[in-house]
Write a protein that holds these residues in place. Structure first.
Motif, PDB file in Angstrom:
ATOM      1  N   ARG A   1       0.830  -1.204   0.000  1.00 21.82           N
ATOM      2  CA  ARG A   1       0.000   0.000   0.000  1.00 21.82           C
ATOM      3  C   ARG A   1       0.862   1.251   0.000  1.00 21.82           C
ATOM      4  O   ARG A   1       2.008   1.243   0.471  1.00 21.82           O
ATOM      5  CB  ARG A   1      -0.906   0.012   1.231  1.00 21.82           C
ATOM      6  CG  ARG A   1      -1.870  -1.164   1.346  1.00 21.82           C
ATOM      7  CD  ARG A   1      -2.826  -0.939   2.509  1.00 21.82           C
ATOM      8  NE  ARG A   1      -3.837  -1.980   2.617  1.00 21.82           N
ATOM      9  CZ  ARG A   1      -3.782  -3.001   3.459  1.00 21.82           C
ATOM     10  NH1 ARG A   1      -2.749  -3.105   4.281  1.00 21.82           N
ATOM     11  NH2 ARG A   1      -4.746  -3.908   3.501  1.00 21.82           N
ATOM     12  N   ASP A   2       0.274   2.340  -0.476  1.00 22.92           N
ATOM     13  CA  ASP A   2       0.940   3.633  -0.404  1.00 22.92           C
ATOM     14  C   ASP A   2       0.677   4.262   0.967  1.00 22.92           C
ATOM     15  O   ASP A   2      -0.065   3.687   1.786  1.00 22.92           O
ATOM     16  CB  ASP A   2       0.496   4.544  -1.552  1.00 22.92           C
ATOM     17  CG  ASP A   2      -0.970   4.957  -1.468  1.00 22.92           C
ATOM     18  OD1 ASP A   2      -1.579   4.847  -0.384  1.00 22.92           O
ATOM     19  OD2 ASP A   2      -1.509   5.409  -2.494  1.00 22.92           O
ATOM     20  N   PRO A   3       1.267   5.428   1.282  1.00 22.46           N
ATOM     21  CA  PRO A   3       1.090   6.026   2.616  1.00 22.46           C
ATOM     22  C   PRO A   3      -0.362   6.317   2.987  1.00 22.46           C
ATOM     23  O   PRO A   3      -0.691   6.449   4.167  1.00 22.46           O
ATOM     24  CB  PRO A   3       1.912   7.318   2.526  1.00 22.46           C
ATOM     25  CG  PRO A   3       2.987   7.001   1.530  1.00 22.46           C
ATOM     26  CD  PRO A   3       2.299   6.153   0.510  1.00 22.46           C
ATOM     27  N   ARG A   4      -1.256   6.406   1.995  1.00 21.36           N
ATOM     28  CA  ARG A   4      -2.671   6.653   2.284  1.00 21.36           C
ATOM     29  C   ARG A   4      -3.450   5.367   2.472  1.00 21.36           C
ATOM     30  O   ARG A   4      -4.655   5.397   2.743  1.00 21.36           O
ATOM     31  CB  ARG A   4      -3.288   7.479   1.157  1.00 21.36           C
ATOM     32  CG  ARG A   4      -2.694   8.870   0.997  1.00 21.36           C
ATOM     33  CD  ARG A   4      -3.215   9.541  -0.260  1.00 21.36           C
ATOM     34  NE  ARG A   4      -2.797   8.782  -1.452  1.00 21.36           N
ATOM     35  CZ  ARG A   4      -3.138   9.096  -2.696  1.00 21.36           C
ATOM     36  NH1 ARG A   4      -3.895  10.161  -2.925  1.00 21.36           N
ATOM     37  NH2 ARG A   4      -2.718   8.360  -3.712  1.00 21.36           N
TER      38      ARG A   4
END
Length: 388
Positions: free
Chosen positions: A21-24
Motif C-alpha cells: 500500500r501507499d502512505p494513504r
C-alpha cells in the motif's frame, strides 16, 4: 503516453498474504512508478511489515550519490528472529528490482546482520549492499513456505518489469512521430527493414532451441511457436514493396543497425552459445509483449501518416504489424503462452535474476532501435505545419 494495460499474472495462493500500500493505504500495483510503499506479510496470526522507497524521495538520502539507483528500507516491524523476515524483505526488494535499483540502504541497525548483511558506508549509521547479492542471501534464508511465496511472484515481477519498459517504449522517438503525424516514409521503411533482419531468423533460432531442448513440454512450446513464425519476413517484404522500398537491398545486402543488432545478439547468444532456453525466451517475451500492448495504439495514427505520404491503402503497408498485434495479444496469443511457460521455468532467485537481466537487455535494445529509426533519419522528418 497511452498503451494497453499489461495485466499482471495471478499470483498463486501460498500460506502468506501480501499487502502492498501507499502512505494513504491504497493498494499499489507492482508495475507502479517508484514511490513509497508499505509491504506487509501475514502468515497465520502474525503480520510483519517494512517500508521500501526510492532513495531520491527520502529527504535524508536525496543527495546521496547514485540515489536514483538506490532504494531504502525503513520502519521494520518484525519480531526478533522471525522466520517471516527474509521473505518480507525479499518481497519489498522485488519492487525495487522492478524499479531497476542496484543498491539497498537502511539506517536500521537490525538490517546490518544476517540475512541482509548491510555494510557500513561511513555516512553516519547508513548501511548498504548491492541489491543482487542482498536478494540472493534473503532467498537462501527463506524456509520452504517463504521460497514458495517468492517463486509464485516471479512471473508477475517479470511482467511488471516489462510494463515499466512499455512506458518507455510508448514514448520513443518513432512512436512520438507517429502520434504527431510527423513520421516520414523513410522512418517507417527503416523500422520494417530492420525488423526483417531478425524476423527472418526467428524460425531458425526456434529450430535451434528445439534441437537442444531436453524438456518435452518446453520443446512442445518452441515447436508451436516455430509453426506460427513461418514466412513472416514475406509479410514485411510485401509491405515494403507497396511503399516502393528497395526490397532487394533489405533482403540481400542490408546490415542491421547497431541497436537492432544488439536486440538480435541477446537471443542469438542465449540459444546458440549459452543454450539457456529460459533466457532465450526473454527476447520474444519483450517483442511480443510490446507488440501486444503498445502496437494497438499505433496502428490507427500510423495509417494516417501513410495516407499523408500518398498511399491510399495503408492496410497494404501494415500487414506485418497488424499480424503481430493480433497474434501476440489475446488469450490464445504467444504472450500468454509465454507466461505459462515462464511460470514453470522461473523457480529460484538465480534463474530469476538472469532472466531479468536478459529481459532488460532486450527491452533496452528494442526501445533504442525504434528511437534510431526516427533519430537517424531526422533529415526526412516533415517540417511543422507542412502540407500533406
Amino acid at each position: 503516453m497511452h498503451h494497453r494495460e499489461i495485466h499482471l499474472p495471478h499470483v498463486l495462493e501460498t500460506s502468506f498474504i501480501v499487502r502492498e500500500r501507499d502512505p494513504r493505504g491504497a493498494p499499489v500495483d507492482l508495475d507502479a512508478a517508484p514511490q513509497v510503499v508499505r509491504v506487509e506479510l501475514q502468515r497465520g496470526e502474525r503480520t510483519v511489515g517494512v517500508t521500501v522507497a526510492p532513495a531520491e524521495l527520502e529527504p535524508s538520502l536525496a543527495a546521496l550519490p547514485g540515489a536514483e539507483r538506490t532504494c531504502v528500507l525503513r520502519d521494520l516491524d518484525v519480531p526478533p528472529a522471525a522466520a517471516e523476515l527474509a521473505p518480507l524483505l525479499y518481497v519489498a526488494l522485488q519492487r525495487a528490482r522492478v524499479w531497476r535499483r542496484s543498491v539497498v540502504v537502511s539506517h536500521d541497525p537490525r538490517l546490518a546482520a544476517a540475512p541482509l548483511q548491510l555494510s557500513a558506508l561511513g555516512r553516519g549509521e547508513l548501511r548498504a549492499a548491492p541489491l543482487d547479492a542482498a536478494m540472493h542471501r534473503l532467498y537462501a534464508a527463506c524456509d520452504d513456505d517463504g521460497r514458495a511465496l517468492l517463486t509464485s511472484r516471479y512471473v508477475a515481477e517479470a511482467t511488471a518489469s516489462l510494463a515499466r519498459h512499455a512506458e518507455a517504449f510508448a514514448g520513443n522517438a518513432w512512436c512520438r512521430a507517429v502520434h504527431a503525424d510527423r513520421l516520414a516514409r523513410e522512418q517507417y521503411v527503416a523500422a520494417l527493414a530492420n525488423t526483417h533482419q531478425y524476423v527472418r531468423y526467428t524460425p531458425r533460432l526456434l529450430a535451434r532451441a528445439i534441437s537442444v531442448c531436453d524438456d518435452e513440454s518446453l520443446r512442445d512450446h518452441f515447436t508451436r511457436h516455430f509453426r506460427g513464425e513461418q514466412k513472416h519476413d514475406r509479410l514485411i517484404e510485401a509491405d515494403l514493396r507497396y511503399l516502393d522500398a528497395d526490397v532487394e537491398f533489405v533482403v540481400n545486402a542490408m546490415v542491421p543497425w547497431g541497436p537492432t543488432l544488439a536486440f538480435m545478439a541477446v537471443q542469438e547468444s542465449m540459444v546458440a552459445f549459452h543454450e539457456d532456453l529460459t533466457c532465450f525466451i526473454a527476447a520474444p517475451f519483450v517483442a511480443e509483449g510490446l507488440a501486444a500492448h503498445v502496437g494497438p495504439t499505433v496502428l490507427a495514427p500510423l495509417a494516417g501518416n501513410i495516407r499523408r505520404w500518398g498511399y491510399r491503402e495503408p492496410a497494404r503497408a501494415t500487414r506485418f504489424l497488424v499480424s503481430h498485434t493480433r497474434e501476440d495479444g489475446g488469450d490464445d496469443g504467444h504472450w500468454n503462452a509465454t507466461l505459462a511457460v515462464l511460470a514453470r521455468l522461473l523457480r529460484d532467485d538465480t534463474t530469476q535474476q538472469r532472466f531479468l537481466a536478459a529481459l532488460h537487455l532486450a527491452a533496452d535494445a528494442f526501445t533504442a532501435s525504434y528511437d534510431a529509426y526516427a533519430d537517424y533519419l531526422t533529415l526526412f522528418t516533415p517540417p511543422p505545419l507542412a502540407d500533406p
